[in-house]
Each structure stands twice: as structure tokens, then as C-alpha cells.
Motif scaffolding. Structure first.
Motif, PDB file in Angstrom:
ATOM      1  N   PRO A  58       0.865  -1.251  -0.104  1.00 17.32           N
ATOM      2  CA  PRO A  58      -0.073   0.033   0.115  1.00 17.32           C
ATOM      3  C   PRO A  58       1.083   1.240   0.191  1.00 17.32           C
ATOM      4  CG  PRO A  58      -0.981  -1.437   1.697  1.00 17.32           C
ATOM      5  CD  PRO A  58       0.471  -2.059   0.922  1.00 17.32           C
ATOM      6  N   LEU A  59       1.821   1.216   0.702  1.00 19.85           N
ATOM      7  CA  LEU A  59       2.904   2.519   0.641  1.00 19.85           C
ATOM      8  C   LEU A  59       3.522   2.452  -0.682  1.00 19.85           C
ATOM      9  CD1 LEU A  59       4.664   4.710   2.117  1.00 19.85           C
ATOM     10  CD2 LEU A  59       6.375   2.899   2.860  1.00 19.85           C
ATOM     11  N   LEU A  60       4.210   1.368  -1.225  1.00 22.37           N
ATOM     12  CA  LEU A  60       4.599   1.939  -2.571  1.00 22.37           C
ATOM     13  C   LEU A  60       3.692   2.163  -3.454  1.00 22.37           C
ATOM     14  CD1 LEU A  60       6.616  -1.533  -2.749  1.00 22.37           C
ATOM     15  CD2 LEU A  60       7.001   0.543  -1.799  1.00 22.37           C
ATOM     16  N   GLU A  64       3.753   5.976  -5.376  1.00 21.60           N
ATOM     17  CA  GLU A  64       4.066   5.957  -7.043  1.00 21.60           C
ATOM     18  C   GLU A  64       2.650   6.927  -7.529  1.00 21.60           C
ATOM     19  OE1 GLU A  64       5.749   5.788 -10.678  1.00 21.60           O
ATOM     20  OE2 GLU A  64       6.727   5.120  -8.609  1.00 21.60           O
ATOM     21  N   THR A  65       1.689   6.711  -6.910  1.00 15.80           N
ATOM     22  CA  THR A  65       0.446   7.302  -7.699  1.00 15.80           C
ATOM     23  C   THR A  65       0.413   8.925  -7.280  1.00 15.80           C
ATOM     24  OG1 THR A  65      -0.845   5.217  -7.337  1.00 15.80           O
ATOM     25  CG2 THR A  65      -1.992   7.351  -7.502  1.00 15.80           C
ATOM     26  N   MET A  66       0.894   9.102  -5.925  1.00 16.65           N
ATOM     27  CA  MET A  66       1.087  10.399  -5.599  1.00 16.65           C
ATOM     28  C   MET A  66       1.941  11.376  -6.319  1.00 16.65           C
ATOM     29  SD  MET A  66       2.439  12.025  -2.032  1.00 16.65           S
ATOM     30  CE  MET A  66       4.089  11.559  -2.425  1.00 16.65           C
ATOM     31  N   ILE A  67       3.274  10.797  -6.600  1.00 23.31           N
ATOM     32  CA  ILE A  67       4.188  11.453  -7.234  1.00 23.31           C
ATOM     33  C   ILE A  67       3.727  11.612  -8.806  1.00 23.31           C
ATOM     34  CG2 ILE A  67       6.489  11.244  -7.940  1.00 23.31           C
ATOM     35  CD1 ILE A  67       7.011   9.973  -5.324  1.00 23.31           C
ATOM     36  N   ASP A  87       1.047  13.705   4.725  1.00 27.22           N
ATOM     37  CA  ASP A  87      -0.171  13.078   4.943  1.00 27.22           C
ATOM     38  C   ASP A  87      -0.050  11.587   4.597  1.00 27.22           C
ATOM     39  OD1 ASP A  87      -1.440  15.386   5.844  1.00 27.22           O
ATOM     40  OD2 ASP A  87      -2.615  15.547   4.007  1.00 27.22           O
ATOM     41  N   LEU A  88       0.587  11.434   3.411  1.00 23.59           N
ATOM     42  CA  LEU A  88       0.769  10.023   2.879  1.00 23.59           C
ATOM     43  C   LEU A  88       1.965   9.401   3.943  1.00 23.59           C
ATOM     44  CD1 LEU A  88       1.645   8.685  -0.416  1.00 23.59           C
ATOM     45  CD2 LEU A  88       3.136   7.962   1.232  1.00 23.59           C
ATOM     46  N   LEU A  89       3.008   9.754   4.221  1.00 27.02           N
ATOM     47  CA  LEU A  89       3.816   9.284   5.158  1.00 27.02           C
ATOM     48  C   LEU A  89       3.409   9.130   6.700  1.00 27.02           C
ATOM     49  CD1 LEU A  89       7.157  11.263   4.208  1.00 27.02           C
ATOM     50  CD2 LEU A  89       6.726   8.681   3.459  1.00 27.02           C
TER      51      LEU A  89
END
Length: 198
Positions: A58-60, A64-67, A87-89
Motif C-alpha cells: 500500500p505504501l509503494l 507512486e500514484t501521488m508522485i 499525509d501519505l507518510l
């Protein structure tokens, strides 16, 4: 029911890994903690690596999607970039604390290279087009410091940590006053040397 069991296995694995690391955590320990048989655990995860990947995925995926989305939109708003990163981290802080700091996990899953690549892409967005060396340095400090704040202040409410971290990161990006180097002091001359020079 199967989803609940899988989630329970992942939660127990994270708790054990946080205490003793990936290499010291076995599937048997996880099964014993949950009170289930090892074959029942194998039904959901074929190996420890398979389980670790499921925790990281889920983190990976979100990184990738966010960037990609930020880069498509131009990534020219440092505040938005930093807010989304925080927020993601923060959402994945437990996984980051438990797994990402483990050098073995980083190397075995080639996670280290992926994380470095993502951080460099975020830094490039925050630094802006054609940044000077000083701007790139400030971007590195801003992004790295912001990321650290998501895991180092877990004992404080995020409502207080988030604005403070963003304010500090954005302040770091502002061009600071030039650092003034102290003038070199001349070494005092001894009476003997001054008298010789006369």
C-alpha cells in the motif's frame, strides 16, 4: 472472515517486527501470537517475504500514484507537494517505523532504490525549475525534515505536528539571509616579535 484473518496477521507481524526486526520474526511466532496454526497462516502468505511485501505494497502504490499525479499537475506548488507527502507518510508511519528502517528489507526487496528515486523526484518538484545549489540543498532539508516529523513525534497529536512541520519545511525553502562568516582574527603578536621587527 478471510480478510479479517489476513488483517490480523499483518497487524501482529508489524507489532513483532517493530520490537525485534524482520530477520528475528518468524511466521511461527506470528501464528503463536494469534493462536492460529502455521498452515492457517500459510493459507494467506506463502512466506515471510510475501507477508512483508503485503505490508509494504500500500505504501509503494500510494507513493507512486501521488508522485505521478503531482508531476502531471506541474508540481509547482511546494505547499501542496509537502502537504501530500506528509499525509501519505503519516498514514503509513507504522510500516515505515517497522520495515523501512531495516537495511535487510531495503536491500532484499530493492526498496531502498525506489524510496531514494521517489524522494529525489519530490525534491526536484519542491526545488523548482533550474534551482541553484542552495535551492536544492534547502529542498533536501525541507523534504527530509518533513518526513522525519511523521515518525519522530508519534506521541503528539497530528493536528499539532502537521502544521508545525509544514511551516518549518516551507520556511526552509525561503531564501534565507546569507550566512556571514566571522572575520578572521589576526593572531596576537608577542612583544618579542614586535620588538624584533622595529
Amino acid at each position: 472472515m478471510a480478510k479479517d484473518t489476513k488483517a490480523r496477521i499483518q497487524t501482529a507481524a508489524l507489532e513483532l517486527i517493530a520490537r525485534q526486526g524482520v530477520q528475528r520474526t518468524s511466521l511461527r511466532q506470528i501464528a503463536d501470537q494469534l493462536g492460529i496454526t502455521k498452515p492457517a497462516l500459510y493459507y494467506h502468505f506463502a512466506s515471510r517475504d510475501d507477508l512483508v511485501r503485503s505490508l509494504l505494497q500500500p505504501l509503494l502504490d500510494e507513493c507512486e500514484t501521488m508522485i505521478i499525479e503531482l508531476e502531471r499537475s506541474g508540481g509547482d506548488d511546494p505547499r501542496r507537494v509537502l502537504e501530500e507527502c506528509f499525509d501519505l507518510l503519516y498514514r503509513h508511519r507504522n510500516v515505515i517505523n517497522s520495515l523501512v528502517r531495516d537495511p535487510t528489507t531495503l536491500s532484499e526487496l530493492d526498496l531502498g532504490n525506489r524510496l531514494i528515486n521517489w524522494r529525489l523526484r519530490v525534491i526536484a518538484m519542491v526545488a523548482g525549475p533550474r534551482p541553484s545549489l542552495a535551492a536544492r540543498v534547502r529542498a533536501v532539508v525541507a523534504v527530509g525534515g518533513l518526513a522525519d516529523c511523521t515518525v519522530l513525534f508519534d506521541d503528539h497529536p497530528v493536528e499539532k505536528v502537521r502544521p508545525a512541520a509544514l511551516e518549518a519545511a516551507l520556511a526552509t525553502l525561503d531564501r534565507p539571509e546569507p550566512v556571514r562568516r566571522p572575520a578572521r582574527r589576526r593572531a596576537p603578536t608577542s612583544p618579542r616579535s614586535s620588538s624584533r621587527s622595529r
